[in-house]
Scaffold this motif. Structure first.
Motif, PDB file in Angstrom:
ATOM      1  N   SER A 148       3.817  14.285  35.477  1.00 32.15           N
ATOM      2  CA  SER A 148       5.230  14.108  35.780  1.00 32.15           C
ATOM      3  C   SER A 148       5.629  14.960  36.985  1.00 32.15           C
ATOM      4  O   SER A 148       4.841  15.780  37.478  1.00 32.15           O
ATOM      5  N   ALA A 149       6.856  14.774  37.446  1.00 31.13           N
ATOM      6  CA  ALA A 149       7.354  15.579  38.567  1.00 31.13           C
ATOM      7  C   ALA A 149       7.324  17.063  38.220  1.00 31.13           C
ATOM      8  O   ALA A 149       6.953  17.904  39.045  1.00 31.13           O
ATOM      9  N   LYS A 150       7.698  17.386  36.973  1.00 35.23           N
ATOM     10  CA  LYS A 150       7.673  18.792  36.575  1.00 35.23           C
ATOM     11  C   LYS A 150       6.250  19.325  36.530  1.00 35.23           C
ATOM     12  O   LYS A 150       5.986  20.473  36.906  1.00 35.23           O
ATOM     13  N   GLY A 151       5.320  18.459  36.067  1.00 40.48           N
ATOM     14  CA  GLY A 151       3.919  18.865  36.037  1.00 40.48           C
ATOM     15  C   GLY A 151       3.374  19.136  37.424  1.00 40.48           C
ATOM     16  O   GLY A 151       2.605  20.086  37.628  1.00 40.48           O
ATOM     17  N   GLN A 152       3.765  18.329  38.383  1.00 38.29           N
ATOM     18  CA  GLN A 152       3.339  18.543  39.770  1.00 38.29           C
ATOM     19  C   GLN A 152       3.923  19.840  40.314  1.00 38.29           C
ATOM     20  O   GLN A 152       3.236  20.605  41.007  1.00 38.29           O
ATOM     21  N   ASP A 153       5.203  20.084  40.013  1.00 33.25           N
ATOM     22  CA  ASP A 153       5.827  21.345  40.441  1.00 33.25           C
ATOM     23  C   ASP A 153       5.062  22.540  39.881  1.00 33.25           C
ATOM     24  O   ASP A 153       4.760  23.506  40.591  1.00 33.25           O
ATOM     25  N   ILE A 154       4.748  22.481  38.597  1.00 29.51           N
ATOM     26  CA  ILE A 154       4.082  23.598  37.930  1.00 29.51           C
ATOM     27  C   ILE A 154       2.698  23.837  38.517  1.00 29.51           C
ATOM     28  O   ILE A 154       2.262  24.983  38.684  1.00 29.51           O
ATOM     29  N   ALA A 155       1.991  22.749  38.850  1.00 30.67           N
ATOM     30  CA  ALA A 155       0.665  22.893  39.449  1.00 30.67           C
ATOM     31  C   ALA A 155       0.745  23.588  40.804  1.00 30.67           C
ATOM     32  O   ALA A 155      -0.168  24.323  41.195  1.00 30.67           O
ATOM     33  N   GLU A 156       1.827  23.364  41.511  1.00 30.51           N
ATOM     34  CA  GLU A 156       1.997  23.950  42.846  1.00 30.51           C
ATOM     35  C   GLU A 156       2.629  25.337  42.816  1.00 30.51           C
ATOM     36  O   GLU A 156       2.381  26.162  43.699  1.00 30.51           O
ATOM     37  N   ASN A 157       3.442  25.594  41.785  1.00 32.05           N
ATOM     38  CA  ASN A 157       4.147  26.864  41.683  1.00 32.05           C
ATOM     39  C   ASN A 157       4.352  27.186  40.200  1.00 32.05           C
ATOM     40  O   ASN A 157       5.261  26.653  39.572  1.00 32.05           O
TER      41      ASN A 157
END
Length: 220
Positions: A80-89
């Motif tokens: 998800s978008a949140k998962g992508q955010d978390i992977a990056e930061n």
């Protein structure tokens, strides 16, 4: 629409820095229990704020599913978008707001995936149709032409996985734990003289109970 004349006086409680427990988890669990007792609707619902490599913040409501010894756990689609955010930061903030109690809790910390066995255990506890729905939402936040496509996929999956058949846990779905590094407890008070007590984790410090939490009061 102008809301500048709309305001309330908060008068339901107080928060004394001298009386709060040394551990924020004790206070957090106490407040959560009180919210449940007062029948606050879904008091475990929280606003989760993340920020990826694009430096654009995103916020959404998710459901906390567990308070651990070091943080809180929620479950979602890893892609998800949140998962992508978390992977990056891997830094996040969480906010609980309980209007009925005139309270909010704000959490800051580091976020990481939990182990797959724990995620699988939780997934298998979910209602059957919720399990199926997790498979429909792939990729989560992906564009779709119309709702009918989504519903057709859902019905097909229900045919593939009837009630008496185990729905496998998707490899793209699971839990995250937010390890708490700072937590603020806010109690509304009259005349905007709100109580704000913050616990900060300082591993170089040990209080009388051997915990590494430092408390301070903030101006409202």
């Amino acid at each position: 629409m102008d809301f500048s004349d709309q305001r309330l006086s908060y008068e339901k409680g107080e928060l004394d820095q001298q009386l709060v427990p040394r551990s924020p988890f004790e206070l957090f669990k106490s407040w959560m229990s009180e919210a449940l007792e007062q029948q606050v609707q879904e008091p475990y619902a929280m606003s989760l704020a993340t920020c990826g490599a694009d430096k654009k913040p995103s916020v959404r409501i998710v459901l906390m599913r567990e308070i651990t010894d070091s943080g809180i756990i929620f479950y979602t689609n890893y892609e998800s978008a949140k998962g992508q955010d978390i992977a990056e930061n891997p830094n996040a903030e969480v906010l609980f707001f309980w209007h009925e109690l005139e309270r909010q809790v704000r959490i800051s910390g580091h976020i990481a995936k939990i182990n797959s066995d724990k995620s699988d255990t939780y997934f298998q506890k979910r209602p059957h149709d919720s399990q199926v729905g997790a498979w429909v939402s792939q990729p989560q936040s992906g564009q779709i032409a119309n709702r009918e496509i989504m519903e057709q996929t859902f019905e097909q999956l229900k045919t593939d996985y009837p009630e008496d058949k185990k729905v496998p846990t998707p490899d793209f779905w699971g839990g995250y734990e937010v390890t708490i590094e700072e937590i603020e407890f806010w109690q509304g008070r009259a005349n905007r003289m709100h109580d704000r007590i913050v616990y900060s984790l300082d591993k170089s410090y040990k209080n009388e109970d051997g915990a590494s939490w430092v408390t301070k009061r903030l101006l409202p």
